[in-house]
Design a protein around this motif. Structure first.
Motif, PDB file in Angstrom:
ATOM      1  N   GLU A  11       0.423  -0.694  -4.851  1.00 34.56           N
ATOM      2  CA  GLU A  11       1.463  -0.421  -5.836  1.00 34.56           C
ATOM      3  C   GLU A  11       2.570  -1.484  -5.781  1.00 34.56           C
ATOM      4  OE1 GLU A  11       1.060   1.925  -8.023  1.00 34.56           O
ATOM      5  OE2 GLU A  11      -0.708   2.784  -7.049  1.00 34.56           O
ATOM      6  N   TYR A  53       0.849  -1.185   0.000  1.00 30.79           N
ATOM      7  CA  TYR A  53       0.000   0.000   0.000  1.00 30.79           C
ATOM      8  C   TYR A  53       0.892   1.245   0.000  1.00 30.79           C
ATOM      9  CZ  TYR A  53      -4.048  -2.899   1.178  1.00 30.79           C
ATOM     10  OH  TYR A  53      -5.055  -3.838   1.161  1.00 30.79           O
ATOM     11  N   PRO A 104      -0.177   6.711  -9.509  1.00 32.92           N
ATOM     12  CA  PRO A 104      -0.968   5.536  -9.102  1.00 32.92           C
ATOM     13  C   PRO A 104      -1.194   4.580 -10.267  1.00 32.92           C
ATOM     14  CG  PRO A 104      -1.966   7.582  -8.303  1.00 32.92           C
ATOM     15  CD  PRO A 104      -0.896   7.982  -9.262  1.00 32.92           C
ATOM     16  N   THR A 150      -3.357   3.499  -2.422  1.00 40.01           N
ATOM     17  CA  THR A 150      -3.511   2.549  -3.522  1.00 40.01           C
ATOM     18  C   THR A 150      -2.543   1.389  -3.316  1.00 40.01           C
ATOM     19  OG1 THR A 150      -1.856   3.648  -4.919  1.00 40.01           O
ATOM     20  CG2 THR A 150      -4.150   4.380  -5.152  1.00 40.01           C
ATOM     21  N   SER A 160      -3.373   1.883  -9.622  1.00 34.79           N
ATOM     22  CA  SER A 160      -4.635   1.227  -9.286  1.00 34.79           C
ATOM     23  C   SER A 160      -5.562   2.240  -8.629  1.00 34.79           C
ATOM     24  CB  SER A 160      -4.400   0.043  -8.344  1.00 34.79           C
ATOM     25  OG  SER A 160      -3.853   0.482  -7.114  1.00 34.79           O
ATOM     26  N   GLN A 161      -6.823   1.870  -8.486  1.00 34.34           N
ATOM     27  CA  GLN A 161      -7.807   2.759  -7.888  1.00 34.34           C
ATOM     28  C   GLN A 161      -7.594   2.840  -6.372  1.00 34.34           C
ATOM     29  OE1 GLN A 161     -10.206   4.661  -9.453  1.00 34.34           O
ATOM     30  NE2 GLN A 161      -9.059   4.024 -11.280  1.00 34.34           N
ATOM     31  N   PRO A 162      -7.891   3.995  -5.764  1.00 34.39           N
ATOM     32  CA  PRO A 162      -7.725   4.118  -4.314  1.00 34.39           C
ATOM     33  C   PRO A 162      -8.621   3.147  -3.546  1.00 34.39           C
ATOM     34  CG  PRO A 162      -7.952   6.289  -5.343  1.00 34.39           C
ATOM     35  CD  PRO A 162      -8.293   5.279  -6.385  1.00 34.39           C
ATOM     36  N   VAL A 163      -8.044   2.587  -2.477  1.00 31.77           N
ATOM     37  CA  VAL A 163      -8.834   1.742  -1.580  1.00 31.77           C
ATOM     38  C   VAL A 163      -9.167   2.490  -0.289  1.00 31.77           C
ATOM     39  CG1 VAL A 163      -7.915  -0.403  -2.526  1.00 31.77           C
ATOM     40  CG2 VAL A 163      -6.731   0.697  -0.612  1.00 31.77           C
TER      41      VAL A 163
END
Length: 242
Positions: A223, A181, A231, A221, A233-236
């Motif tokens: 990574e 993360y 980034p 995100t 990927s999409q934010p979690v």
């Protein structure tokens, strides 16, 4: 010219573990990855070591490290680097050339900076993913902002106090295999800015080095190891801090 085949294994074999830990510089990483594509021995070593690297985040429950832990680790790294350098000079002397030298493992062949990076990562996951770093100056009252989390059972919030900032986590799932993360800071209308906050902690506290300044949002995100500049990927996790 780098051929990238098995003939270069002696040159690149010691880069397997630093590559898995994300501790190689960009030019070193690119050279190793070119070699990896053609070297079966290195691919076997990567496959053998990867489960251990991915298991590190789950090896211990989250705890807060003592304040002087980072300084103690750096003293050990610097001392070991000096010993390794001295040992290398001794082994290179003419009188030592006739003696067979054992193959050095990766920690004995990387620079102090890379050894420090690897040790920092191991310590971080060993204490549950707590990021050791300078989070800025103290002062002012504390403020806690709840974050939106993509995982139903997980909770997250951003705590700021003066120039310090941290991410408070509970019940986060581990990141996908081969990922960590990463914390990002974002202002409206601008691209997210990467931070040095990389973590795999599931419950606990992650310091955000340098604080969040005037950022409107704090994002998280998944990574590749070592983090990304943008980034992938999409934010979690997303927290509005404006």
């Amino acid at each position: 010219m780098i051929t990238g085949g098995n003939g270069d294994h002696a040159r690149f074999g010691d880069d397997v573990a630093p590559w898995l830990l994300g501790a190689l510089q960009s030019d070193e990483r690119e050279a190793f990855e070119r070699h990896l594509a053609a070297c079966g021995r290195c691919r076997e070593e990567v496959a053998a070591l990867r489960p251990a690297v991915e298991a590190l985040p789950l090896a211990a429950p989250p705890v807060a490290p003592p304040p002087d832990l980072r300084d103690r680790i750096m003293r050990v790294v610097e001392s070991d680097a000096q010993l390794l350098e001295a040992a290398g000079e001794t082994a290179d002397r003419p009188e030592a050339q006739g003696r067979r030298r054992p193959r050095r493992r990766w920690l004995g062949s990387v620079s102090p900076a890379l050894a420090a990076a690897a040790c920092a990562l191991v310590v971080a996951v060993g204490v549950g993913g707590y990021l050791i770093g300078d989070s800025g100056s103290e002062g002012g009252g504390a403020r806690v902002v709840a974050a939106k989390v993509s995982f139903p059972a997980a909770r997250a919030s951003v705590r700021t106090e003066g120039g310090r900032a941290s991410l408070q986590l509970a019940n986060m799932p581990p990141p996908p295999a081969g990922r960590v993360y990463q914390v990002w800071l974002k202002n409206d209308g601008q691209m997210p800015r990467p931070t040095r906050a990389l973590f795999v902690v599931r419950s606990g506290t992650v310091a955000i080095p340098g604080g969040i300044a005037d950022a409107d949002q704090v994002l998280v995100t998944a990574e590749p190891p070592g983090g990304s500049m943008l980034p992938t990927s999409q934010p979690v996790i997303a927290a509005n801090t404006a």
